[in-house]
Write an enzyme that holds these catalytic residues in place. Sequence first.
Site, PDB file in Angstrom:
ATOM      1  CB  SER B 322      30.740  11.502  15.201  1.00 48.96           C
ATOM      2  OG  SER B 322      30.264  12.580  15.932  1.00 48.96           O
ATOM      3  CD1 TRP B 325      37.333  13.976  17.456  1.00 44.52           C
ATOM      4  CD2 TRP B 325      35.652  14.792  18.676  1.00 44.52           C
ATOM      5  NE1 TRP B 325      37.617  15.290  17.729  1.00 44.52           N
ATOM      6  CE2 TRP B 325      36.588  15.818  18.480  1.00 44.52           C
ATOM      7  CE3 TRP B 325      34.502  15.082  19.430  1.00 44.52           C
ATOM      8  CZ2 TRP B 325      36.441  17.101  18.990  1.00 44.52           C
ATOM      9  CZ3 TRP B 325      34.352  16.367  19.941  1.00 44.52           C
ATOM     10  CH2 TRP B 325      35.305  17.352  19.715  1.00 44.52           C
ATOM     11  CG  HIS B 326      31.873  13.469  21.578  1.00 44.65           C
ATOM     12  ND1 HIS B 326      31.462  13.141  20.305  1.00 44.65           N
ATOM     13  CD2 HIS B 326      31.510  14.761  21.762  1.00 44.65           C
ATOM     14  CE1 HIS B 326      30.870  14.189  19.762  1.00 44.65           C
ATOM     15  NE2 HIS B 326      30.887  15.183  20.610  1.00 44.65           N
ATOM     16  N   GLY B 327      35.155  10.667  23.348  1.00 44.51           N
ATOM     17  CA  GLY B 327      35.850  10.107  24.496  1.00 44.51           C
ATOM     18  C   GLY B 327      36.018   8.613  24.400  1.00 44.51           C
ATOM     19  CG  PHE B 483      34.631  15.759  24.717  1.00 48.41           C
ATOM     20  CD1 PHE B 483      34.631  14.677  25.575  1.00 48.41           C
ATOM     21  CD2 PHE B 483      33.461  16.470  24.562  1.00 48.41           C
ATOM     22  CE1 PHE B 483      33.484  14.312  26.265  1.00 48.41           C
ATOM     23  CE2 PHE B 483      32.302  16.110  25.234  1.00 48.41           C
ATOM     24  CZ  PHE B 483      32.328  15.037  26.084  1.00 48.41           C
TER      25      PHE B 483
END
Lengths: 296, 483
Positions: B322, B325-327, B483
């Site tokens: 998770s 996933w953001h960066g 993102f």
Amino acid sequence: MYIFSKKVIFFLVAATLVTLLLFVLSVTIIRVKFDFTLNHKTENIILGHSHSQCAYDDALLPGFKNLSNGGESYFYTYFKLKKILEDNPQIKNVFLEYTNTLVAKKQDDWIWGFEKMNANLAKYGPFMEIEDLVFLYSKNQKDFLPILSSVFRTNLLRLFTNNLKINEQMGGYKALEYSLANRTDTSIKALSKTIYNDTSAVSLDYLKKIVGLCQATNVTIVFIRSPQHPVVNKSNEHFILEHHRNHFKQQLFWDFDSLQLQNKEFGDLFHLNKYGAKKMTSVFYKKYTSEFPQDK
Amino acid sequence: MIFNSFEFALFLPIVFLLYWLIVPKGLKYSNLFLTLSSYFFYGWWDWKFLGLILISTFIDYYAAKKIASSDSPKIRKQFLTISLVSNLGILGFFKYFNFFVQSFIDSFSFFGYHFDYQGLSIVLPVGISFYTFQTLSYTIDVYRKKLEPAESFTSFAAFVCFFPQLVAGPIERATNLLPQFYTKKKFNHAQAVDGLRQILWGFFQKIVIADNAAVIVNDIFANYSSFSGSTLLVGGIFFAFQIYGDFSGYSNIAIGLSRLFGFNLMQNFAFPYFSRDIAEFWRRWHISLSTWFRDYLYIPLGGSRGGTLMKVRNTFIIFLVSGFWHGANWTFVVWGAINAFYFLPLLLSKKNRVHTDDFELSGLISGLVTSAKMLKTFLLSVLAWIFFRADTVSQASEMIGKIFSSSLFVRPHSNHTFDYVMQVGVVIVLMLFIEWHGRKDTFAIQKIGLQWPRPLRVLFYHVIVLLIVLFVGKNQDFIYFQF
């Protein structure tokens, strides 16, 4: 859907009208009620940007008020001065910082760049004419509307808090506590960079307006140049001297740039600290009493 | 095109009116119109990246058809793999390529081997993480036989690129959104008005809260070394509200816009800063992503079944993924790990579902205890947000170190005027106050004022509009676009 669309349009039109009405009302009240009155004994004011703000301690200057403000260009100084002279007929002399940075092209950013326009329009926007605002809009359309919003907010807050008097946000002496004392000559030299290359036509235009305003109200205007550290590379030095000779020959110009000061009297290359300010103020006051003995 | 732009203010009424004029002509036309409008919306940013959406749409549409039409597990798996590899491949290349190569080189440098690598100049397409996950949910659900493949290409294309949620979610499940493209819409006045209320609240959160908090946060994080621990903590707190206002604001605008067109999207935020523990926080924050990971990663991994070791493993996997996933930055991974550390004790002690009821502050003692739990959860999230916002892990560590030093007790100061910081603080408190009042609804002002006399209700909405006008600052992009 027709009813929905009609309601939305009605709401949007009403919201726009209410907002506009509040905006115009707040500006009008501030224009009428804002008070630039200084102490009645104040007959001399000092204007300019951070150089003069840090150089003249008005607590040591009887009859003086230092209203210089960091990052303030001639454009905004003009509107400030206009209101001050209107509300303070006792003022006899205006001492205006006239230095390399204030006529540099980079000064334009101090007029319509986001940060300075935001800060200064909130203070002086209500006292400007429509054409001045149109001029600013033409120079920076992207930031102008968000800035108007900030002006609106400031106006409402001023009205709600009844803060309608000239205040320290519009200028005042600033005592710097730090100094260059601990730095070596080499490290000080390394700080210096040439930052002035071209001149700002708008700033010069408003400088002329300031002079014209003083002449029209029979106030003496004196250009002053506060000291900067000797290592500062003033690449437009020739211009400022030439400009003075060509356009303001009749104006008094007290140039303190060559005043001998030690590193411990500078806050940084461009600003005196409180010790430098004490010395500078004393030199300035001597000059003032010798040049204006009748006003002492 | 972003929601808080002049272009969008023109785009929306035109598309809205044309859409409802086209609706009576049939589903095919209305879906096609929505698809083309959404492509225009996306292409306004950079038309070249429309190709990626089209590729993703084509692959998933045909892969799902093949999966559904075949009884052979091998063929079904093959087409699922095609969908997974192509979607994650596109995402991986655009988002993570340079990160992986650089990390690889860095790990070699550790052993004394040095490579000179400049990195590819890769532009991250806006919203790629969102629409990729949305289309993946479609093929996976078809593979799991939870969903029939799309009835038509236009309805599927409209589902993939539906403009209100295309670039920053909510990440819709095909099982919820796709069937909505099969039914002919009828304009619903109450639904549209509700949508407008949600849009209004979304703009308040974005423009008044997030954009103004951002001004203070950007300054504090950019000059963190010169600030005291107390100022850095204030920066972290303001960032917590910035990211909430920004993302929750975007989600509210997206959901509200969808309602104008007759669609219902899932709730993405459920007042997370009133959460009483971290487990509750994660049930209320970015719900569409959390539930996505739960359904497509956590549960297939075994979820919270099995032994302690498996629980720990699965929790770490889901939080780290998770975060990632953001960066493509270690800061996000650490942020994920911190949240895993927060969450694990609750999971292992089986206290992760203690707070599933509504928030209440009844009674003095229990009210105080609940408030203290909320404050503790909020402050824990603030510490984690510092990693999320910082440029590097070492920057975040330095900031945290300063926060836990004696400089925490120094009076905070920033480069902005005290008046400005106070103004932003006041509107944040106002938002919290309104959100507390509306905490039992799907968004804060959903029902506030409905029982009031009409003039008072209208005045309430005008005050919100006025606050938006008063706080319009320098336009800041939505954080989650990156993102």
